[in-house]
Design an enzyme around this catalytic site. Structure first.
Site, PDB file in Angstrom:
ATOM      1  N   HIS A  20      51.318  53.023  53.459  1.00 57.35           N
ATOM      2  CA  HIS A  20      50.045  53.758  53.535  1.00 57.35           C
ATOM      3  C   HIS A  20      50.290  55.166  54.080  1.00 57.35           C
ATOM      4  CE1 HIS A  20      48.833  49.417  54.340  1.00 57.35           C
ATOM      5  NE2 HIS A  20      48.351  49.671  53.136  1.00 57.35           N
ATOM      6  N   CYS A 143      50.137  36.066  40.468  1.00 61.57           N
ATOM      7  CA  CYS A 143      49.891  37.502  40.586  1.00 61.57           C
ATOM      8  C   CYS A 143      51.247  38.212  40.655  1.00 61.57           C
ATOM      9  CB  CYS A 143      49.091  37.798  41.845  1.00 61.57           C
ATOM     10  SG  CYS A 143      49.049  39.555  42.221  1.00 61.57           S
TER      11      CYS A 143
END
Ligand code: MSP
Length: 501
Positions: A20, A143
């Site tokens: 981030h 996923c």
């Protein structure tokens, strides 16, 4: 000119990690650079606080989603000053002012006829809060990002009529070849669009933590719609009593990693059109920071803690390392060993020593006053056009190449020291005029280079520019400042770091 740059807004289901920080730093480098160019800058970051991932994480921890959001949003917000990010605002999507504006915009999308009802059936990843197409599925219906089994979900939903924007999107990409950079990401977006667009589900009947649809309050909004709109809503309430939309929309640049390309490069422009708004000017897509072979992510548990790295090496070193080690746009591995190596060879030796040496020589040979002399043609040749090249690279969000452009100058200055050997010129004042010239050129070269490095090494450059008696932060050419300033020596800019206990 105005320059509006954004980062993704980060999910608050976990704490921030270096991944981030990376996107935020990229946006910060660009924001700082544009300010140096005299642009009026607005830099936005923040947190994405609705949706299933947050609902599920809160459940696991036995707190309410809002409590979890408050706790983690605070951590993201606290990260900003630590990494020296100069964001002008921090948006939280649980802010009622955001909700109010989202409702208004989505109602407009509905009134304009871009919403319809339908049934959705597909593979759903609750961690991504997204449906996966058959092509995207990992082995055994998993996923591809989180490597967890997916559920087959069938729902009555409201849909955003994305398919209606196919032609307009194709037109956008034709007209604006650099709408998405780098080019290979643009091509991915284009081929996704050309592959045929389906309408996207806009609501979730079972969701408890999300905004209600203004025209059907029994359903809650799919988090991505509320999230994307942050880039627009923030401008309406970031400054009390002022609406910044006129000044800053369309955004100049959205920065993000490739995981959310589709939302931004395909859905987002269409949603804006549907709401009678203009699409952004550009988006820059970067790769993943990897630890070993894998994407750094909280769910995979292989994160480099930015707080820890900064405590040891300082934010400047972290900023430098991220953009130096990993070619911006590509995936790349980072490691503590790599960090330490670059810290020592490039920051401490190449740059830190150069600065200390130049300032020490001006002090020793010229009583700390920069001599007045002319630009040395051999150095001028290598500095020629460097500022323009650097700026053009950052216009295209080529953060690694721009840094390399500046680093070429650092290396050039080190060679210049070796070539001219000022300590020999100083012996018995063999050639005082030449010594003046060399010292002037070294100081001047260091000044020009340090100004370029401001966005990457904000703290170090600040110390150095103060020592160089440079008041302006504007980018300038070699020779733009005549000598005569009193400069000061600096203690080592990148001191040796002890290994952690
Ligand atoms: N909330 C959405 C984004 C909404 S934007 C309107 C989301 N959040 S996230 O917390 O998962 O953040 C994803 C973004 O974080 C990536 O696009 C990237 O900018 C950054 N990164 C997270 N991990 C990363 C790496 N390991 N490497 C590089 N960037 C990373 O998706």
């Amino acid at each position: 000119m105005s320059y509006y740059v954004t980062t993704p807004i980060y999910y608050v289901n976990a704490e921030p990690h270096l991944g981030h920080a990376y996107s935020t730093l990229a946006a910060d480098v660009l924001a700082r650079h544009m300010r140096q160019r005299g642009e009026e800058v607005f830099f936005l970051t923040g947190t994405d606080e609705h949706g299933e991932p947050i609902e599920l994480a809160a459940e696991r921890e036995g707190v309410t989603p809002q409590e979890l959001a408050d706790r983690n949003a605070a951590r993201f917000e606290a990260l900003m000053p630590i990494i020296d990010a100069t964001n002008d605002f921090f948006i939280r999507t649980s802010d009622p002012r955001h909700a109010e504006k989202v409702a208004e915009i989505m109602q407009r999308v509905y009134d304009n006829g871009w919403v319809s009802k339908g049934t959705y059936e597909g593979w759903y990843c609750p961690r991504c809060a997204d449906f996966k197409t058959e092509r995207e599925l990992g082995p055994g219906q998993t996923c591809p990002i989180h490597e967890i089994p997916l559920e087959k979900v069938k729902e009555e939903n409201w849909f955003f009529r994305l398919s209606a924007f196919q032609g307009q999107l194709e037109g956008l990409y034709e007209e604006r070849p650099d709408f998405v950079v780098p080019e290979f990401r643009r091509n991915e977006a284009v081929s996704f669009i050309r592959g045929g667009l389906e309408d996207v589900s806009l609501s979730r009947p079972k969701l408890k933590w999300g905004m209600r649809l203004p025209w059907d309050p029994g359903q809650r909004m799919y988090v991505w719609f509320d999230a994307l709109l942050n880039y627009v809503t923030a401008l309406t309430f970031a400054r009390d009593g002022e609406d910044l939309t006129e000044r800053f929309w369309p955004a100049s640049l959205h920065v993000m990693a490739k995981d959310i390309l589709k939302f931004h490069a395909v859905i987002w422009p269409a949603l804006l059109w549907a709401a009678d708004l203009e699409p952004p000017r550009r988006m820059a897509i970067h790769g993943y920071l990897l630890m070993g072979e894998k994407k750094m992510s909280k769910s995979l548990g292989n994160v480099l803690d930015p707080f820890e790295a900064i405590e040891r090496f300082g934010a400047d070193a972290l900023r430098f390392y991220c953009f130096r080690e990993v070619s911006f746009g590509q995936d790349g591995s980072i490691s503590t060993a790599g960090f330490e190596a670059r810290y020592e060879t490039e920051l401490a030796n190449d740059f830190g020593n150069l600065a200390s040496r130049v300032l020490a020589m001006v002090e020793r040979y010229r009583d700390g006053v920069v001599p007045e002399a002319r630009v040395d043609a051999v150095l001028a040749e290598d500095f020629e056009g460097a500022v323009a090249r650097f700026s053009e690279l950052l216009d295209r969000a080529e953060l690694t190449q721009a840094l390399e452009e500046a680093w070429k100058l650092v290396r050039r200055l080190n060679r210049y020291v070796e070539e001219t050997r000022p300590w020999e010129l100083a012996k018995e004042e063999a050639d005082p005029e030449r010594l003046d010239e060399v010292l002037y050129n070294l100081t001047e070269g260091l000044r020009v280079t340090t100004l370029l490095l401001v966005p990457y090494l904000p703290r170090t450059s600040e110390r150095l520019l103060t020592a160089l008696a440079e008041d302006s932060r504007r980018l300038t050419e070699l020779g733009a400042r005549p000598g005569g300033q009193r400069v000061e020596r600096v203690p080592p800019l990148f001191p040796k770091i002890e290994a952690p206990a």
